[in-house]
Design a protein around this motif. Structure first.
Motif, PDB file in Angstrom:
ATOM      1  N   GLY A   1       0.769  -1.229   0.000  1.00  0.00           N
ATOM      2  CA  GLY A   1       0.000   0.000   0.000  1.00  0.00           C
ATOM      3  C   GLY A   1       0.799   1.277   0.000  1.00  0.00           C
ATOM      4  O   GLY A   1       0.220   2.369  -0.073  1.00  0.00           O
ATOM      5  N   VAL A   2       2.133   1.192   0.098  1.00  0.00           N
ATOM      6  CA  VAL A   2       2.988   2.384   0.115  1.00  0.00           C
ATOM      7  C   VAL A   2       3.463   2.680  -1.305  1.00  0.00           C
ATOM      8  O   VAL A   2       3.924   1.781  -2.015  1.00  0.00           O
ATOM      9  N   LYS A   3       3.347   3.922  -1.723  1.00  0.00           N
ATOM     10  CA  LYS A   3       3.808   4.327  -3.056  1.00  0.00           C
ATOM     11  C   LYS A   3       5.327   4.222  -3.124  1.00  0.00           C
ATOM     12  O   LYS A   3       6.037   4.745  -2.265  1.00  0.00           O
ATOM     13  N   SER A   4       5.831   3.550  -4.110  1.00  0.00           N
ATOM     14  CA  SER A   4       7.278   3.313  -4.216  1.00  0.00           C
ATOM     15  C   SER A   4       7.941   4.315  -5.152  1.00  0.00           C
ATOM     16  O   SER A   4       7.287   4.900  -6.034  1.00  0.00           O
ATOM     17  N   GLY A   5       9.236   4.517  -4.935  1.00  0.00           N
ATOM     18  CA  GLY A   5      10.014   5.380  -5.812  1.00  0.00           C
ATOM     19  C   GLY A   5       9.673   6.837  -5.709  1.00  0.00           C
ATOM     20  O   GLY A   5       9.771   7.569  -6.701  1.00  0.00           O
ATOM     21  N   ILE A   6       9.286   7.306  -4.508  1.00  0.00           N
ATOM     22  CA  ILE A   6       8.954   8.722  -4.348  1.00  0.00           C
ATOM     23  C   ILE A   6       9.659   9.301  -3.121  1.00  0.00           C
ATOM     24  O   ILE A   6      10.089   8.575  -2.224  1.00  0.00           O
ATOM     25  N   THR A   7       9.778  10.603  -3.102  1.00  0.00           N
ATOM     26  CA  THR A   7      10.210  11.351  -1.927  1.00  0.00           C
ATOM     27  C   THR A   7       9.067  12.275  -1.550  1.00  0.00           C
ATOM     28  O   THR A   7       8.605  13.063  -2.375  1.00  0.00           O
ATOM     29  N   TYR A   8       8.614  12.141  -0.315  1.00  0.00           N
ATOM     30  CA  TYR A   8       7.486  12.943   0.156  1.00  0.00           C
ATOM     31  C   TYR A   8       7.979  13.942   1.186  1.00  0.00           C
ATOM     32  O   TYR A   8       8.704  13.597   2.112  1.00  0.00           O
ATOM     33  N   GLY A   9       7.571  15.193   1.027  1.00  0.00           N
ATOM     34  CA  GLY A   9       7.988  16.232   1.961  1.00  0.00           C
ATOM     35  C   GLY A   9       9.342  16.796   1.604  1.00  0.00           C
ATOM     36  O   GLY A   9      10.152  16.180   0.896  1.00  0.00           O
ATOM     37  N   GLU A  10       9.595  18.004   2.112  1.00  0.00           N
ATOM     38  CA  GLU A  10      10.844  18.687   1.793  1.00  0.00           C
ATOM     39  C   GLU A  10      11.207  19.618   2.944  1.00  0.00           C
ATOM     40  O   GLU A  10      10.330  20.230   3.563  1.00  0.00           O
ATOM     41  N   THR A  11      12.499  19.728   3.218  1.00  0.00           N
ATOM     42  CA  THR A  11      12.976  20.675   4.224  1.00  0.00           C
ATOM     43  C   THR A  11      13.537  21.915   3.537  1.00  0.00           C
ATOM     44  O   THR A  11      13.751  21.920   2.320  1.00  0.00           O
ATOM     45  N   ASP A  12      13.776  22.961   4.309  1.00  0.00           N
ATOM     46  CA  ASP A  12      14.326  24.180   3.717  1.00  0.00           C
ATOM     47  C   ASP A  12      15.770  23.959   3.290  1.00  0.00           C
ATOM     48  O   ASP A  12      16.347  22.886   3.508  1.00  0.00           O
TER      49      ASP A  12
END
Length: 479
Positions: free
Chosen positions: A413-424
């Motif tokens: 159920g987890v989307k693969s090959g992605i980066t979620y969220g970002e820091t400054d």
């Protein structure tokens, strides 16, 4: 005979204990006798069946101590540009520091000495410290915007594992066991493995995998390396299996008389645990015997996999437990608390864990188990972008940083090959898509088919849940 047993038990209880115990649990005990075994440990909430699950098992690789995201996953060229300069006040925004950093007259920014590259079709940034994890980035979902309010180890650990910074609440594995029950009646639903090859810089407490106020059958069972993986499970010398069976039958009779008289549901849990222990005398030696694993499997997990109790051996053990449908497997690996001498300490930690973590994902995937198993990697918080203590050419440390850090997930159920969220650009604050600890917990339960708002347990007049009164689903990481 039954009258004598009844009288013997009754004599052990005074009037106060009798009144207290008979006022609780009669309805639960009666209902429990009517439900099928797979549902007896589930929530008794009227709203209970929630949704079709994407996954049915979890392996949680907990990296205790606060791994530095800035050396492994969160690439920040700005830190190289401003290396040695003081953290700008406009970035810090007056946020609180630990007592260790608060004593410093300056907070010098520190670049990572390790090279970063983008990997796979996803283009995920991973440093040279993690060559094996770099190879599986297209299977992973990196969450770079995790945050928590807890800035010290014990409350932060407790918060991640129980949903509250104060000790005493049920652990996440216990909640899952309570909500879903077991799918292997010969092994516990919740099993814990602790690395014996990790620095013991921060303590781990058994309450981190405790059942809290949930019924005791839902507590995590720690498997240890050595001749006795589970303490007190084996029969004493000279004690045969039929002796144990006869003893348990007699003990069950005594406990059943007590349960019938006083209506305490914990007595029923005690009977169930005794029976589980009896079945585990056969199932535990089978699952912990690695002798039949082929050489290629040991090669996949690395040389430490042949050493019982190491992180690599525990990752291999986790795969064996998942094969046998253990619901929740929790690994703990200590030693990520690099306040000083970070380059040397972090490199050692990565060497001990990188290959085996990646191997577990690969192994589950090639066996068709990753489709309905979630694997989680992460610690209780991250590290600061500035040096704690003196910054030298070859040495530095980083303090605790709860404001933003990285975890990764993969599987059912987890989307693969992605980066979620970002820091400054300084890696100090979250720029996009913040994910709180309760959000992570809510999402993990959702993938298992549980609505975190409906999985509740009434205790001391209040309905409790893992996410307390918070938590929202992180839809952006769902496949």
């Amino acid at each position: 005979m039954n009258h004598q047993l009844d009288q013997l038990i009754a004599d052990t209880f005074n009037r106060r204990a009798f009144l207290r115990k008979t006022s609780l649990g009669l309805g639960t005990l009666a209902l429990g006798s009517l439900l099928p075994e797979t549902l007896r440990s589930a929530s008794l909430s009227d709203d209970r069946p929630h949704r079709a699950p994407k996954a049915k098992r979890v392996v949680y690789l907990f990296q205790s101590g606060g791994p530095s995201q800035l050396e492994m996953f969160d690439y920040k060229p700005m830190l190289a540009k401003m290396h040695g300069q003081d953290l700008p006040a406009s970035v810090r925004k007056g946020q609180r520091l630990t007592s260790m950093s608060a004593q410093q007259s300056a907070l010098p920014l520190v670049r990572s000495p390790y090279a970063f590259r983008q990997h796979g079709k996803s283009g995920a940034w991973v440093s040279e410290l993690l060559p094996y994890t770099s190879r599986i980035t297209d299977d992973l979902c990196f969450v770079k915007s995790m945050y928590t309010e807890q800035i010290n180890h014990d409350p932060a650990l407790t918060f991640f594992q129980t949903g509250n910074q104060l000790a005493g609440r049920p652990s996440i594995g216990s909640w899952v066991s309570y909500g879903l029950g077991s799918i292997n009646q010969n092994l516990p639903a919740f099993i814990v493995l602790v690395s014996n090859n990790a620095p013991q810089d921060q303590p781990l407490y058994a309450r981190l995998w405790g059942n809290g106020f949930l019924p005791s059958r839902h507590q995590g069972v720690q498997f240890r390396s050595g001749n006795d993986p589970v303490l007190y499970l084996n029969n004493p010398t000279g004690y045969a299996g039929n002796d144990r069976r006869a003893m348990l039958d007699a003990l069950k009779q005594l406990n059943q008389v007590q349960a019938d008289r006083f209506g305490d549901p914990e007595i029923v849990n005690r009977i169930a645990q005794y029976e589980m222990a009896y079945r585990m005398q056969t199932s535990v030696p089978d699952v912990t015997d690695l002798s039949k694993e082929p050489d290629w499997v040991f090669d996949l997990y690395g040389p430490d996999a042949r050493k019982p109790g190491t992180y690599a051996a525990n990752c291999l053990m986790a795969r064996r437990l998942i094969e046998r449908d253990v619901r929740f497997v929790q690994l703990y690996h200590q030693g990520w608390d690099q306040h000083g001498n970070l380059p040397k300490g972090l490199a050692k930690q990565c060497k001990a864990t990188d290959q085996a973590s990646a191997a577990l994902v690969i192994d589950l995937k090639q066996r068709g188990l990753l489709d309905d198993t979630i694997v989680v990697w992460g610690g209780e918080f991250g590290r600061t972008n500035y040096s704690q203590g003196k910054l030298t050419k070859d040495n530095y440390g980083r303090d605790h940083h709860p404001r933003c850090f990285t975890m990764w997930m993969t599987g059912g159920g987890v989307k693969s090959g992605i980066t979620y969220g970002e820091t400054d650009e300084f890696g100090y604050n979250i720029a996009h898509n913040p994910v709180h600890v309760h959000d992570f917990q809510a999402t993990l339960l959702h993938l298992l088919g549980i609505d975190h708002e409906k999985l509740t347990y009434e205790f001391q007049g209040r309905r409790f849940r893992l996410t307390d009164v918070e938590g929202k689903l992180v839809k952006g990481i769902l496949a």
